[in-house]
Design an enzyme around this catalytic site. Structure first.
Site, PDB file in Angstrom:
ATOM      1  N   HIS A 190      -9.113  13.497  -6.020  1.00 49.42           N
ATOM      2  CA  HIS A 190      -8.100  14.435  -5.519  1.00 49.42           C
ATOM      3  C   HIS A 190      -8.638  15.842  -5.386  1.00 49.42           C
ATOM      4  O   HIS A 190      -8.148  16.631  -4.578  1.00 49.42           O
ATOM      5  CB  HIS A 190      -6.822  14.340  -6.343  1.00 49.42           C
ATOM      6  CG  HIS A 190      -6.085  13.081  -6.037  1.00 49.42           C
ATOM      7  ND1 HIS A 190      -6.301  11.912  -6.722  1.00 49.42           N
ATOM      8  CD2 HIS A 190      -5.208  12.790  -5.037  1.00 49.42           C
ATOM      9  CE1 HIS A 190      -5.576  10.955  -6.181  1.00 49.42           C
ATOM     10  NE2 HIS A 190      -4.900  11.448  -5.164  1.00 49.42           N
ATOM     11  N   GLU A 431      -1.699  -0.183  -1.456  1.00 54.08           N
ATOM     12  CA  GLU A 431      -2.954   0.301  -2.028  1.00 54.08           C
ATOM     13  C   GLU A 431      -3.481  -0.594  -3.143  1.00 54.08           C
ATOM     14  O   GLU A 431      -4.435  -0.252  -3.824  1.00 54.08           O
ATOM     15  CB  GLU A 431      -2.849   1.771  -2.489  1.00 54.08           C
ATOM     16  CG  GLU A 431      -1.580   2.157  -3.176  1.00 54.08           C
ATOM     17  CD  GLU A 431      -1.432   3.661  -3.420  1.00 54.08           C
ATOM     18  OE1 GLU A 431      -2.333   4.453  -3.124  1.00 54.08           O
ATOM     19  OE2 GLU A 431      -0.363   4.037  -3.948  1.00 54.08           O
ATOM     20  N   ASP A 455      -7.119   4.273  -2.762  1.00 58.49           N
ATOM     21  CA  ASP A 455      -6.958   3.355  -3.879  1.00 58.49           C
ATOM     22  C   ASP A 455      -7.267   1.924  -3.477  1.00 58.49           C
ATOM     23  O   ASP A 455      -7.862   1.178  -4.250  1.00 58.49           O
ATOM     24  CB  ASP A 455      -5.528   3.447  -4.442  1.00 58.49           C
ATOM     25  CG  ASP A 455      -5.402   4.601  -5.419  1.00 58.49           C
ATOM     26  OD1 ASP A 455      -6.363   4.848  -6.169  1.00 58.49           O
ATOM     27  OD2 ASP A 455      -4.360   5.271  -5.420  1.00 58.49           O
ATOM     28  N   CYS A 502      -2.612   6.555   5.389  1.00 59.21           N
ATOM     29  CA  CYS A 502      -2.574   7.930   4.883  1.00 59.21           C
ATOM     30  C   CYS A 502      -3.734   8.216   3.929  1.00 59.21           C
ATOM     31  O   CYS A 502      -3.841   9.296   3.385  1.00 59.21           O
ATOM     32  CB  CYS A 502      -1.233   8.227   4.207  1.00 59.21           C
ATOM     33  SG  CYS A 502      -0.945   7.233   2.738  1.00 59.21           S
TER      34      CYS A 502
HETATM   35  C1  PEP Z   1      -4.534   6.547  -1.327  1.00 58.51           C
HETATM   36  O1  PEP Z   1      -4.700   5.960  -2.395  1.00 58.51           O
HETATM   37  O2  PEP Z   1      -5.165   6.286  -0.287  1.00 58.51           O
HETATM   38  C2  PEP Z   1      -3.555   7.639  -1.227  1.00 58.51           C
HETATM   39  C3  PEP Z   1      -3.241   8.174  -0.080  1.00 58.51           C
HETATM   40  O3  PEP Z   1      -3.020   8.107  -2.397  1.00 58.51           O
HETATM   41  P1  PEP Z   1      -3.838   9.040  -3.404  1.00 58.51           P
HETATM   42  O4  PEP Z   1      -5.120   9.455  -2.733  1.00 58.51           O
HETATM   43  O5  PEP Z   1      -2.999  10.211  -3.735  1.00 58.51           O
HETATM   44  O6  PEP Z   1      -4.075   8.157  -4.574  1.00 58.51           O
HETATM   45 MG    MG Z   2      -3.279   6.257  -3.973  1.00 61.74          MG
END
Ligand code: PEP
Ligand code: MG
Length: 576
Positions: A190, A431, A455, A502
């Site tokens: 993140h 995910e 994920d 996403c």
């Molecule tokens: C993902 O896992 O691709 C996602 C968009 O969620 P995050 O990156 O916040 O885990």
């Molecule tokens: Mg995720």
């Protein structure tokens, strides 16, 4: 002149930077050693450390207020007050006088006693204050050791650290941080995602702390992972040219602003933005985003000491929805855990945090907190178009339970006579490998899917997205990932529901043709990536790679898949 050294790192956020290094050493009280000092001198040093810490906290308060608002800034105000606590001061001074130890040791000793005292209290509010005391004593110790906060950088620099938490990354000042280098982390950590939103180049270089030191000059490329320590003039010139080329390219991408995201052979796809806070909306408003495809609401629960209230959430969510003027805003419900830590939750130390108590698992246990968030989304949705989606769904029971909480939220709002929107589509993130396998059944239960490739990649390949040691396995080009996405898209199509991507893979230029071919309805990415992706889509003719696209299912390895996707891009891209 110091010897030039080249190192290969892993690129995680695009862009180039040249500048001095700032070593971000995170001091913990474990590093404090016992030493004797001259009493008056130590008392003086302690006093100066308090003044410096108060000054730091004032600045942090101001920065947080500007960036995120009053409630997030409050934590620094509370720390400032606690720092002025006379009882603790007296005890630290007493420790210095009595044992003639250095100020660092006295702060640690007394700090530990206060932490134990608060941790032993029955009241959870006071138990939580133990963490504040730890924060404050670490700040005092850091100032006693003469280490600056990175937000106090006197000149724009490249931050080097062992690791960087998402909340630390949120606080970085884009005007002062030219680039980031850490030992740990990966493309979908993140911190990397936030760096991308802030347009800060970032690379991960395991073991870098042994090769680099404060104020050394470096050149770094977040585009291919290159790091050059003590670069010679010709390298600096090369990097400056690369920066120039990059800004020219960005100008070129801007030419698609306001135009549809459609390929030359007529495939239409919607381009949306990922956000983590109200502040990210500035960039969204300047972009062409056709909605918010992912609002990572958990960032609202970080860098603060109390939970966001229902009223506060309604206010923030409403503002975002209003700003989008009828375009959809997709609220991903609280997905705390993994690398996203928050002091507000009692998440125990876990062997495998990404496989542990996170996301929907935590929400289903903290039902009231979850319900409050859902109620706030339903009420704010009256201001425009909101969607809600649940993260990390691994089993259909979890989805049923999450929907049950949503019904309870609606029921309570009715009973409280609070108006709310009845037109909020409910979706889920794909995910986990189990949700891929069960996509046909999940598709009957929700109104849309959003594929979280960050994920999905780590869970499918059993490779931690934060661990560079196993990073060689972490790739969205692995055939298992691309097959999974195709399967999910087909399941969505057969139930006539929308499917979007996403995760970070959605913005990969080499995969755009594949997304269009699979029938993905929308891509959601950092607002700063939208123009580039759209520019490539508008200059692609997917029909030119029909034969090659058919070969995707035959690819046995990541390497071959990567080559095939590059070949597809070459064939579909039509130079303007
Ligand atoms: C993902 O896992 O691709 C996602 C968009 O969620 P995050 O990156 O916040 O885990
Ligand atoms: Mg995720």
């Amino acid at each position: 002149m110091d010897k030039m050294m080249r190192i290969e790192g892993k690129p995680v956020s695009e862009g180039y930077a040249v500048g001095p290094v700032y070593m971000m050493k995170k001091v913990t009280d474990r590093q404090v050693i016992h030493a004797y000092g001259e009493v008056e001198q130590e008392l003086n040093r302690f006093q100066q450390a308090i003044e410096k810490s108060i000054e730091d906290l004032n600045q942090l308060y101001k920065r947080m207020l500007e960036k995120h608002g009053e409630s997030e800034a409050k934590i620094f105000e509370a720390h400032r007050e606690m720092l002025s606590d006379i009882e603790m001061h007296n005890q630290i001074e007493e420790e210095i006088r009595k044992t003639k130890c250095c100020a660092e040791w006295a702060v640690k000793t007394v700090g530990d006693q206060f932490v134990a005292l608060f941790e032993g209290m029955d009241n959870p509010y006071f138990q939580e204050r133990a963490l504040d005391i730890k924060d404050i004593t670490n700040r005092l110790i850091k100032n006693l050791m003469g280490q600056e906060d990175e937000h106090n950088l006197s000149v724009p620099s490249i931050i080097v650290a062992k690791d960087l938490t998402p909340s630390e990354t949120c606080l970085l000042d884009k005007n002062k941080v030219l680039g980031i280098i850490t030992e740990k982390g990966g493309q979908t950590s993140h911190s990397a995602i936030i760096a991308r939103m802030l347009n800060i180049p970032y690379i991960v270089v395991p073991g870098i702390l042994g090769d680099i030191d404060m104020d050394m000059d470096v050149a770094m490329s977040g585009s291919d992972g290159r790091l050059i320590i003590n670069p010679k003039d010709d390298i600096i010139d090369e990097f400056k040219k690369l920066m120039q080329v990059q800004s020219q390219e960005q100008e070129r991408y801007k030419t698609v602003k306001g135009l549809e995201s459609i390929s030359l052979d007529g495939h239409l796809i919607s381009m949306k933005a990922n956000i983590g806070s109200l502040e990210d909306m500035n960039q969204v408003m300047m972009s062409d985003a056709q909605g918010i495809g992912l609002f990572r609401t958990e960032f609202m629960y970080m860098n603060r000491k109390d939970l966001p209230t229902f009223e506060e959430q309604v206010k923030t969510y409403s503002e975002i929805i209003e700003k989008m003027e009828g375009k959809p805003v997709t609220f991903r419900t609280l997905d705390i855990g993994g690398d996203k830590k928050s002091d507000l939750f009692n998440i125990p130390e876990e062997m495998n945090p990404f496989l542990g108590f996170r996301g929907i698992r935590l929400c289903l246990e903290e039902r009231d907190l979850f319900k409050t968030q859902l109620k706030a989304i339903l009420v704010a949705a009256l201001k425009g178009y909101a969607k809600v989606m649940f993260p990390m769904i691994a089993s259909i029971q979890e989805l049923w339970q999450a929907k049950e909480v949503l019904y309870e939220a609606q029921k309570e709002l009715r009973m409280e006579a609070i108006e709310y929107s009845k037109k909020v589509p409910v979706g889920m993130m794909i995910e986990t490998p189990s949700s891929v396998m069960m996509a046909d059944l999940f598709a009957k239960e929700v109104e849309f899917f959003s594929i979280g490739t960050n994920d999905l990649t780590q869970y499918t390949l059993a490779t931690d997205r934060m661990n560079p040691k196993v990073g060689y396995l972490y790739s969205g080009y692995d055939p298992s990932i691309l097959r999974s996405i195709k399967k999910v898209a087909a399941a969505a199509k057969s139930e006539n529901i929308d499917v979007s991507i996403c995760g970070e893979l959605g913005a990969d230029i080499n995969l755009l043709a594949y997304w269009l071919d699979c029938g993905i309805d929308s891509l959601s990415m950092s607002a700063s990536s939208i123009e580039k992706a759209k520019w490539y889509i508008r200059h692609s003719d997917i029909s030119k790679a029909k034969g090659l696209l058919e070969k995707v299912d035959e690819m046995p390895s990541e390497k071959q898949m990567h080559e095939l996707m590059q070949e597809i891009t070459k064939n579909t891209f039509q130079s303007p």
